[in-house]
Design an enzyme around this catalytic site. Structure first.
Site, PDB file in Angstrom:
ATOM      1  N   GLU A 123       0.831  -1.214   0.000  1.00  0.00           N
ATOM      2  CA  GLU A 123       0.000   0.000   0.000  1.00  0.00           C
ATOM      3  C   GLU A 123       0.863   1.260   0.000  1.00  0.00           C
ATOM      4  O   GLU A 123       0.508   2.268  -0.613  1.00  0.00           O
ATOM      5  CB  GLU A 123      -0.951  -0.023   1.192  1.00  0.00           C
ATOM      6  CG  GLU A 123      -2.036  -1.091   1.038  1.00  0.00           C
ATOM      7  CD  GLU A 123      -2.981  -1.144   2.218  1.00  0.00           C
ATOM      8  OE1 GLU A 123      -4.132  -0.709   2.078  1.00  0.00           O
ATOM      9  OE2 GLU A 123      -2.563  -1.648   3.281  1.00  0.00           O
ATOM     10  N   GLU A 145      -4.478  -9.403   3.209  1.00  0.00           N
ATOM     11  CA  GLU A 145      -5.235  -9.102   4.422  1.00  0.00           C
ATOM     12  C   GLU A 145      -6.499  -9.935   4.589  1.00  0.00           C
ATOM     13  O   GLU A 145      -6.867 -10.312   5.713  1.00  0.00           O
ATOM     14  CB  GLU A 145      -5.591  -7.602   4.463  1.00  0.00           C
ATOM     15  CG  GLU A 145      -4.434  -6.692   4.806  1.00  0.00           C
ATOM     16  CD  GLU A 145      -3.676  -6.205   3.586  1.00  0.00           C
ATOM     17  OE1 GLU A 145      -2.981  -5.189   3.678  1.00  0.00           O
ATOM     18  OE2 GLU A 145      -3.786  -6.843   2.522  1.00  0.00           O
TER      19      GLU A 145
END
Length: 748
Positions: A123, A145
C-alpha cells in the site's frame, strides 16, 4: 522529521532517498514509530518544496531491511476491541492522509521494492507514481489481508480498483489475497518494472530523473476513468449482481466477513471520489480490525504458525540448553501403500535418500510409482524439469529386504492400522537399523506407548502422524509416548522442518489429538442423520460453519469400515475403563450402511454419496428411501443449532485434551485443528474458538435482531469469550445431551 524510521538522503541532483529502517526490529511495520516518522517526513518534504520548488527533483522510497515492508504491526492489531473503533478509524485516516500527501507532492515518487512488500508494504508502494521491484529470492508482493480476516486499510482497495478495475482488483488481488513473485506482480499490474537486485536503486534514480517521470497519479488526472467502468456503467452493471453470488458460492455459506467487506469497499468506493472512497475503506477496515474474526485468524495464521514452525514446542535438556539440530540424510519408509508412498515422496523431494520397503519388491515399486505419477504431472505443468524429476526419483530405492535399512537415520513405519502387525514390524525394524536411528510410527489412532512395547529402545520411539494426501497436507502430528525421550522429540521436530511440514506436538492418547477430535464431529453429524434431520441440511450446516468438506462427504473419504473398526476399539477401551457408551444411533446407522447396503465410502464408489468414475455426484437417495432418514421436516430444523453442534463438539473435545495433558499449547491445538482436520479458518482453531468466542461472528444482522448489547443478550446471557462459550454450550447440553456440557476447567 525523525531519524528513527525514515533516513533522508538528498544527492547533488536533488533526488531524495527515503530509507525505511525500523529501529531494533528485523522488519518495517506500520506501528507508532512508522506513523510518526511518516508524518514528520511528509512535513519536511512539503516544507522544502514550499521554500524552493526546485530543491527536490524526485523521491525514492526504499528499505534498509531484507524486506521492503512487512505490513501492519499485528501485535498491536490483535489488541483492538469494539471500544477502540473510534481511535482505530482516526489512526487509519491519519496514515492515509500522510500517504495521500506524498502522492500529491509536486515531484515524482518511485517505490524501490527491494524485498517482500505485503499488505501495508504494498500500500505504501501504491501511493508512489512508479513501482520497481527487485527480483530478489523469496520476495513476495500482494495484499493478503483478507486471509487474516482483515482488508487493505491503507488505500490498497481504493488504489487497486482505480489501477486495475473493480473485477480484476477483486478477483485477482484482493479476494484471493495472493502473495505473488515479482514477475507475477508485474503481470498483475501491481508493479511497473522488475529488475535485478543490484540494479534497483540505479533504475529508480534513472526513472525519477527521466522525462517520463510524472508527479500525478492517474486517478488525480482530470477525466480519469476506472478500467472496466463503475457500477453504473451498463456493461459492468449487468455483471455486478453475480459478484456477491459468486463470492457466496466460494465461501460455501461460511460466515467470513473480510471478503464480503472488501467487496463492499471496492464497489461502494468506485462510485464516489477518491478521498471519500478512502473513508469508506477505513470504516470497513475498522469494523474488521476491532472484531473477533481478524483476531482469530491473525492468532492462528501468524502467531500460532510462528510457534509451530519456529520450534515453540521443541524441548530442551534438563539444564535448559538446546539439543543440537539433527540433519537427516537417509530415511526408511516401511509400508509402500498410499501413505508410505506419499511419505517417501516428500522426503525425496527435499533431497533425502529414501529406502521404500514392503513385503514384496513389486509392492515397493508400486509405491515408487506414486512418486513417478506426481512428477509426471509436475513436468506436464512446467513445475519441474526432466533433470530435477529424475534426480528426485533416483533417490527412492524400492526394496523387500530389511538389510537395506542398515544405514538409515530415521524410520517411518506406515503399515496397516493393526497393533499386532505394527508390533511385528517394529521389532523387525529395530533389529535392522543402526542404534542411532529414530524409530517412528505413522498411526492415526493407536497409542504410541502401546506400540512402543515391541521395541527395546523405547526412548527412541515416537509417533509421526502424517495426513493424506501427504504431498498436499502440510501438517504432521508428532506424538510423544510415555517413554519417548526429549531428545527424540527434538529430532522429530528437526525432521518435520526438513521435510517442510508444519509440526504440532501432542502427548499420547487413543486417537491422540486430531483423530480424536475429528471423530466427534463426524459422529455428531451421523447422529443428526440418525435423529431424522435431512442429510442435505446436515451437509449445508457443515458448509455454513465453514468446514472445507461437509461431514458426510468426509465420512465417505475416511471410509465407514475403518471408522467402525476404530470406533469399536475405542468403545472397548472406554468400557474397560468403566465408561458407558451412548452413541445416539450412530453404530446402528453405520452397521446398516455396511451390512445391509454395502456402502462403505468413496474408495468402493458408494457411501453416503453416489460416485461416477470416482467423482462425487449426489447424496445416495437410499438415505431417504431405504434408511428412512429425513423424518424431521426441513422447516423444523434449527440450522444454526446444527452448525453449533459441529463447532462445539470439536472445541469441547479439544478442551478435554488440554485438561488431560494430551495437548499442552494452544498453538498446537489451533494449528492442528485447522491444517489437520479442517476446522473452519475464521475461528482461529478449536482453542481460539473458545477463548475468543463470538456467538454472532460474521452475522451482525443476527446480533442486532437478537438485541445484543455489550456482549450479552437482553436476558443477560453472555455472547462473547469463554463465558459466552460456556453459556451456549449449556444451551446445547440442555437440548441435545450431556456431551455438550462444558468442562469444569472453563467455568473457573
Amino acid at each position: 522529521m525523525t531519524d528513527t524510521m525514515f533516513r533522508w538522503d538528498k544527492d547533488a541532483d536533488g533526488v531524495v532517498t527515503l530509507t525505511m529502517d525500523a529501529p531494533d526490529a528485523p522488519v518495517n511495520t506500520m506501528n507508532d514509530t512508522f506513523r510518526e516518522g511518516l508524518v514528520a517526513t511528509v512535513e519536511r518534504l512539503e516544507a522544502e518544496l514550499a521554500e524552493d520548488p526546485k530543491s527536490i527533483r524526485g523521491v525514492i522510497i526504499t528499505s534498509a531491511k531484507k524486506t521492503f515492508f512487512a505490513g501492519a504491526d499485528l501485535t498491536e492489531m490483535v489488541k483492538a476491541g469494539p471500544g477502540d473503533a473510534a481511535a482505530m478509524f482516526e489512526m487509519v485516516q491519519g496514515m492515509k492522509d500522510a500517504l495521500r500527501r506524498i502522492e500529491r507532492a509536486a515531484v515524482p515518487v518511485v517505490a524501490a521494492i527491494n524485498g517482500s512488500a505485503l499488505g501495508g508494504g504494498l500500500e505504501i508502494a501504491l501511493a508512489a507514481n512508479h513501482r520497481i521491484a527487485a527480483d530478489a529470492r523469496g520476495s513476495k508482493i500482494g495484499l493478503p489481508e483478507v486471509t487474516l480476516g482483515l482488508l487493505p486499510g491503507a488505500g490498497g482497495i481504493v488504489r487497486t480498483v482505480r489501477m486495475l478495475g473493480i473485477q480484476d482488483a477483486l478477483m485477482n488481488v484482493l479476494l484471493p489475497g495472493k502473495q505473488m513473485r515479482p514477475a507475477q506482480a508485474l503481470k498483475a499490474g501491481l508493479v511497473d518494472e522488475v529488475v535485478e537486485p543490484g540494479e534497483l536503486l540505479d533504475r529508480a534514480r534513472a526513472w525519477v530523473t527521466s522525462p517520463e517521470a510524472t508527479a500525478t497519479q492517474p486517478w488525480d488526472e482530470k477525466g480519469h476513468r476506472i478500467p472496466g467502468g463503475t457500477p453504473t456503467s451498463p456493461k459492468l452493471a449487468m455483471m455486478l449482481p453475480s459478484f456477491p453470488a459468486n463470492l457466496t458460492k466460494q465461501l460455501k455459506g461460511a460466515p467470513m466477513l473480510s471478503p464480503k467487506r472488501a467487496m463492499q469497499a471496492a464497489i461502494e468506493g468506485a462510485q464516489v471520489d477518491f478521498d471519500t472512497a478512502l473513508t469508506i475503506e477505513s470504516r470497513y477496515f475498522t469494523e474488521l480490525a476491532c472484531g473477533t474474526q481478524s483476531k482469530n485468524m491473525v492468532q492462528a495464521f501468524f502467531f500460532d504458525l510462528q510457534h509451530c514452525n519456529g520450534g515453540g514446542s521443541r524441548p530442551r535438556r534438563a539444564d535448559g540448553t538446546p539439543f543440537p539440530t539433527t540433519e537427516f540424510r537417509k530415511v526408511a519408509v516401511v509400508g509402500a501403500g498410499m501413505m508410505g508412498a506419499g511419505i517417501a515422496y516428500v522426503c525425496a523431494k527435499v533431497g533425502m535418500e529414501v529406502v521404500l520397503k514392503d513385503v514384496t519388491l513389486e509392492n515397493a515399486e508400486r509405491g515408487k510409482n506414486y512418486s513417478e505419477k506426481l512428477e509426471a504431472k509436475a513436468l506436464s505443468r512446467g513445475r519441474t524439469t526432466e533433470e530435477k524429476s529424475k534426480a528426485l526419483l533416483d533417490r527412492i530405492h524400492p526394496t523387500d529386504s530389511y538389510e537395506d535399512l542398515h544405514d538409515v537415520d530415521i524410520v517411518v513405519e506406515a503399515v496397516f492400522e493393526n497393533t499386532e502387525l505394527k508390533h511385528k514390524v517394529h521389532a523387525e525394524i529395530e533389529a535392522a537399523v543402526p542404534d542411532t536411528a529414530v524409530l517412528g510410527s505413522n498411526t492415526s489412532t493407536l497409542p504410541i506407548t502401546e506400540l512402543g512395547e515391541a521395541v527395546e529402545r523405547t526412548g527412541d520411539f515416537i509417533g509421526l502422524h502424517f495426513f493424506s494426501p501427504v504431498d498436499k497436507m502440510m501438517l504432521i502430528e508428532i506424538i510423544s509416548g510415555e517413554n519417548t525421550s526429549p531428545e527424540t522429540l527434538a529430532k522429530a521436530l528437526d525432521f518435520s522442518v526438513q521435510i517442510r511440514k508444519i509440526p504440532i506436538v501432542v502427548n499420547d492418547s487413543r486417537g491422540f489429538y486430531t483423530s480424536r477430535v475429528i471423530a466427534t464431529v463426524i459422529n455428531e453429524s451421523m447422529r443428526m442423520v440418525a435423529e431424522g434431520h435431512q442429510p442435505t441440511l446436515v451437509e449445508a450446516a457443515s458448509r455454513q460453519a465453514g468446514y472445507p468438506a461437509a461431514q458426510l462427504q468426509l465420512a465417505d473419504e475416511l471410509n465407514l469400515k475403518l471408522m467402525k473398526k476404530v470406533r469399536e476399539e475405542t468403545e472397548a477401551a472406554m468400557r474397560a475403563a468403566g465408561h458407558e457408551i451412548e452413541d445416539g444411533g450412530v453404530a446402528g446407522l453405520v452397521n446398516r450402511m455396511l451390512e445391509e447396503f454395502d456402502r462403505p465410502g468413496r474408495l468402493e464408489g458408494r457411501g453416503f454419496y453416489e460416485y461416477v468414475d470416482g467423482k462425487r455426484t449426489r447424496l445416495w437417495p437410499g438415505l431417504w428411501s431405504e434408511l428412512g432418514a429425513g423424518s424431521i421436516p426441513a422447516e423444523e430444523t434449527n440450522l444454526q443449532d446444527l452448525v453449533d453442534r459441529m463447532l462445539f463438539i470439536e472445541a469441547i473435545e479439544t478442551q478435554r485434551c488440554m485438561d488431560e495433558g494430551v495437548v499442552v499449547e494452544d498453538a498446537d491445538a489451533n494449528i492442528g485443528s485447522i491444517f489437520g482436520i479442517g476446522y473452519p479458518a475464521w475461528t482461529g482453531g478449536t482453542r481460539q474458538f473458545i477463548v475468543n468466542y463470538d456467538r454472532f461472528s460474521g452475522r451482525p444482522e443476527a446480533a442486532k435482531a437478537a438485541g445484543v448489547v455489550d456482549g450479552a443478550l437482553p436476558d443477560g446471557t453472555p455472547t462473547l469469550g469463554v463465558p459466552g462459550f460456556v453459556a451456549r454450550a449449556e444451551e446445547l447440553a440442555a437440548a441435545y445431551g450431556e456431551r455438550f456440557t462444558p468442562p469444569a476447567s472453563l467455568k473457573g
